[in-house]
Scaffold this motif. Structure first.
Motif, PDB file in Angstrom:
ATOM      1  N   THR A   3      34.326  34.390  26.661  1.00 12.64           N
ATOM      2  CA  THR A   3      34.684  35.780  26.656  1.00 12.64           C
ATOM      3  C   THR A   3      34.039  36.887  27.527  1.00 12.64           C
ATOM      4  OG1 THR A   3      34.573  34.915  24.267  1.00 12.64           O
ATOM      5  CG2 THR A   3      35.186  37.214  24.549  1.00 12.64           C
ATOM      6  N   LEU A   4      35.913  36.800  28.188  1.00 17.71           N
ATOM      7  CA  LEU A   4      35.360  38.228  29.164  1.00 17.71           C
ATOM      8  C   LEU A   4      35.629  39.748  28.098  1.00 17.71           C
ATOM      9  CD1 LEU A   4      35.149  39.153  31.967  1.00 17.71           C
ATOM     10  CD2 LEU A   4      37.527  38.530  32.108  1.00 17.71           C
ATOM     11  N   ILE A   5      34.746  40.812  28.820  1.00 17.15           N
ATOM     12  CA  ILE A   5      35.089  42.254  28.054  1.00 17.15           C
ATOM     13  C   ILE A   5      35.297  42.499  29.538  1.00 17.15           C
ATOM     14  CG2 ILE A   5      34.309  43.957  27.170  1.00 17.15           C
ATOM     15  CD1 ILE A   5      32.899  41.745  25.085  1.00 17.15           C
ATOM     16  N   GLN A   6      36.400  43.977  29.574  1.00 22.85           N
ATOM     17  CA  GLN A   6      36.591  44.609  30.498  1.00 22.85           C
ATOM     18  C   GLN A   6      36.590  45.905  30.178  1.00 22.85           C
ATOM     19  OE1 GLN A   6      40.085  43.379  32.382  1.00 22.85           O
ATOM     20  NE2 GLN A   6      39.187  42.017  33.697  1.00 22.85           N
ATOM     21  N   TYR A  28      21.182  47.839  18.489  1.00 19.45           N
ATOM     22  CA  TYR A  28      22.116  46.753  18.397  1.00 19.45           C
ATOM     23  C   TYR A  28      21.702  45.316  18.555  1.00 19.45           C
ATOM     24  CZ  TYR A  28      24.161  52.006  18.394  1.00 19.45           C
ATOM     25  OH  TYR A  28      24.060  52.786  17.924  1.00 19.45           O
ATOM     26  N   SER A  29      19.980  45.412  18.408  1.00 22.16           N
ATOM     27  CA  SER A  29      19.922  43.714  18.412  1.00 22.16           C
ATOM     28  C   SER A  29      20.138  42.938  19.756  1.00 22.16           C
ATOM     29  CB  SER A  29      20.642  43.482  17.622  1.00 22.16           C
ATOM     30  OG  SER A  29      20.683  43.503  16.187  1.00 22.16           O
ATOM     31  N   LEU A  30      19.819  44.098  20.987  1.00 25.40           N
ATOM     32  CA  LEU A  30      20.510  42.984  22.346  1.00 25.40           C
ATOM     33  C   LEU A  30      19.088  43.889  23.148  1.00 25.40           C
ATOM     34  CD1 LEU A  30      24.308  44.369  23.134  1.00 25.40           C
ATOM     35  CD2 LEU A  30      23.215  42.004  22.704  1.00 25.40           C
ATOM     36  N   TRP A  44      24.479  43.130  38.643  1.00 26.75           N
ATOM     37  CA  TRP A  44      24.319  42.638  37.756  1.00 26.75           C
ATOM     38  C   TRP A  44      23.311  42.405  36.900  1.00 26.75           C
ATOM     39  CZ3 TRP A  44      21.440  38.947  36.031  1.00 26.75           C
ATOM     40  CH2 TRP A  44      20.486  38.005  37.265  1.00 26.75           C
ATOM     41  N   SER A  45      23.133  42.148  35.342  1.00 29.22           N
ATOM     42  CA  SER A  45      22.258  42.130  34.922  1.00 29.22           C
ATOM     43  C   SER A  45      22.544  41.091  33.891  1.00 29.22           C
ATOM     44  CB  SER A  45      21.933  43.861  33.425  1.00 29.22           C
ATOM     45  OG  SER A  45      21.651  44.423  34.900  1.00 29.22           O
ATOM     46  N   LYS A  46      21.359  41.188  32.514  1.00 30.08           N
ATOM     47  CA  LYS A  46      21.842  39.523  31.361  1.00 30.08           C
ATOM     48  C   LYS A  46      21.173  40.175  30.428  1.00 30.08           C
ATOM     49  CE  LYS A  46      21.849  35.679  32.685  1.00 30.08           C
ATOM     50  NZ  LYS A  46      21.276  33.978  32.311  1.00 30.08           N
ATOM     51  N   LEU A  47      21.858  40.435  29.352  1.00 27.53           N
ATOM     52  CA  LEU A  47      21.201  41.136  27.890  1.00 27.53           C
ATOM     53  C   LEU A  47      21.774  40.218  27.154  1.00 27.53           C
ATOM     54  CD1 LEU A  47      24.105  43.696  26.779  1.00 27.53           C
ATOM     55  CD2 LEU A  47      21.290  43.728  28.022  1.00 27.53           C
ATOM     56  N   VAL A  48      20.655  39.602  26.082  1.00 28.12           N
ATOM     57  CA  VAL A  48      21.021  38.286  24.673  1.00 28.12           C
ATOM     58  C   VAL A  48      20.799  39.373  23.693  1.00 28.12           C
ATOM     59  CG1 VAL A  48      19.613  36.229  26.891  1.00 28.12           C
ATOM     60  CG2 VAL A  48      17.972  37.866  25.074  1.00 28.12           C
ATOM     61  N   SER A  49      20.359  38.623  22.409  1.00 22.72           N
ATOM     62  CA  SER A  49      20.631  38.989  21.179  1.00 22.72           C
ATOM     63  C   SER A  49      18.867  38.821  20.714  1.00 22.72           C
ATOM     64  CB  SER A  49      21.255  38.134  20.278  1.00 22.72           C
ATOM     65  OG  SER A  49      20.833  38.452  18.548  1.00 22.72           O
ATOM     66  N   THR A  50      18.711  39.990  20.454  1.00 24.69           N
ATOM     67  CA  THR A  50      17.533  39.705  19.674  1.00 24.69           C
ATOM     68  C   THR A  50      17.192  39.288  18.159  1.00 24.69           C
ATOM     69  OG1 THR A  50      17.254  42.374  18.490  1.00 24.69           O
ATOM     70  CG2 THR A  50      16.217  41.214  20.490  1.00 24.69           C
ATOM     71  N   ARG A  51      18.313  38.731  17.933  1.00 23.58           N
ATOM     72  CA  ARG A  51      18.132  38.355  16.811  1.00 23.58           C
ATOM     73  C   ARG A  51      18.542  36.762  16.479  1.00 23.58           C
ATOM     74  NH1 ARG A  51      22.862  39.946  13.213  1.00 23.58           N
ATOM     75  NH2 ARG A  51      24.314  39.670  14.985  1.00 23.58           N
ATOM     76  N   ILE A  83      26.989  38.313  18.772  1.00 24.28           N
ATOM     77  CA  ILE A  83      27.309  39.215  19.970  1.00 24.28           C
ATOM     78  C   ILE A  83      28.295  39.685  20.668  1.00 24.28           C
ATOM     79  CG2 ILE A  83      27.505  37.512  21.870  1.00 24.28           C
ATOM     80  CD1 ILE A  83      24.202  37.788  23.014  1.00 24.28           C
ATOM     81  N   THR A  84      28.884  39.117  20.277  1.00 24.23           N
ATOM     82  CA  THR A  84      30.481  40.262  21.414  1.00 24.23           C
ATOM     83  C   THR A  84      30.407  41.339  20.335  1.00 24.23           C
ATOM     84  OG1 THR A  84      31.182  38.529  21.709  1.00 24.23           O
ATOM     85  CG2 THR A  84      32.452  40.718  21.952  1.00 24.23           C
ATOM     86  N   GLY A  85      30.743  41.613  19.053  1.00 21.75           N
ATOM     87  CA  GLY A  85      30.666  42.553  17.877  1.00 21.75           C
ATOM     88  C   GLY A  85      29.526  43.299  17.680  1.00 21.75           C
ATOM     89  N   ASP A  86      28.205  43.176  18.142  1.00 22.36           N
ATOM     90  CA  ASP A  86      26.701  43.756  18.153  1.00 22.36           C
ATOM     91  C   ASP A  86      27.672  44.406  19.975  1.00 22.36           C
ATOM     92  OD1 ASP A  86      25.732  43.075  16.143  1.00 22.36           O
ATOM     93  OD2 ASP A  86      24.139  41.488  17.164  1.00 22.36           O
ATOM     94  N   PHE A  87      27.353  44.437  20.611  1.00 21.07           N
ATOM     95  CA  PHE A  87      28.225  44.533  22.110  1.00 21.07           C
ATOM     96  C   PHE A  87      29.013  45.488  21.689  1.00 21.07           C
ATOM     97  CE2 PHE A  87      29.521  44.605  26.454  1.00 21.07           C
ATOM     98  CZ  PHE A  87      28.409  45.615  27.198  1.00 21.07           C
ATOM     99  N   VAL A  88      29.631  45.891  21.435  1.00 24.84           N
ATOM    100  CA  VAL A  88      31.199  45.987  21.508  1.00 24.84           C
ATOM    101  C   VAL A  88      30.569  47.301  20.403  1.00 24.84           C
ATOM    102  CG1 VAL A  88      33.392  46.721  20.647  1.00 24.84           C
ATOM    103  CG2 VAL A  88      32.928  44.625  21.767  1.00 24.84           C
ATOM    104  N   ASP A  89      30.047  47.288  19.585  1.00 21.19           N
ATOM    105  CA  ASP A  89      29.150  47.760  18.764  1.00 21.19           C
ATOM    106  C   ASP A  89      28.638  49.039  19.298  1.00 21.19           C
ATOM    107  OD1 ASP A  89      28.997  50.079  16.244  1.00 21.19           O
ATOM    108  OD2 ASP A  89      27.235  48.656  16.314  1.00 21.19           O
TER     109      ASP A  89
END
Length: 107
Positions: A3-6, A28-30, A44-51, A83-89
């Motif tokens: 999924t691409l988020i701009q 935010y569980s990231l 660049w960076s990389k995020l992951v979920s903590t859930r 994970i998209t929802g957590d990030f957008v929130d």
């Protein structure tokens, strides 16, 4: 699946740097798992979920365009929605004043 988020941002420094260095990211569980590595493109960076959600979010900042490109990559049949929802929130709560537009494109 990807999924691409701009995220188009207003003036200011790197939105990616602000996200990576933000101590509230954990709320935010990231969490950040990687940053600049020799041989990889700068910014660049990389995020992951903590859930325990599958997948990761790869962030890349384009300074000239004030554009944050986020690729949500899921493997093992994971669903990108959580994970998209957590990030957008997180973006809307912590960086709302810098955001001009967000576009989410399933691929």
């Amino acid at each position: 699946m990807q999924t691409l988020i701009q995220v188009i941002a207003k003036n200011g420094g790197s939105l990616r740097d602000k996200i990576v260095k933000d101590p509230k990211l954990a709320d935010y569980s990231l969490r950040t798992v990687e940053k600049k590595r020799p041989g990889r493109q700068a910014g660049w960076s990389k995020l992951v979920s903590t859930r325990g959600l599958t997948g990761a979010i790869n962030l890349q900042w384009h300074f000239a365009c004030k554009l944050l490109i986020c690729r949500v990559v899921n493997r093992k049949g994971g669903k990108p929605g959580s994970i998209t929802g957590d990030f957008v929130d997180y973006l809307f709560t912590q960086h709302r004043s810098r955001i001009q537009a967000i576009q989410i494109v399933p691929r």
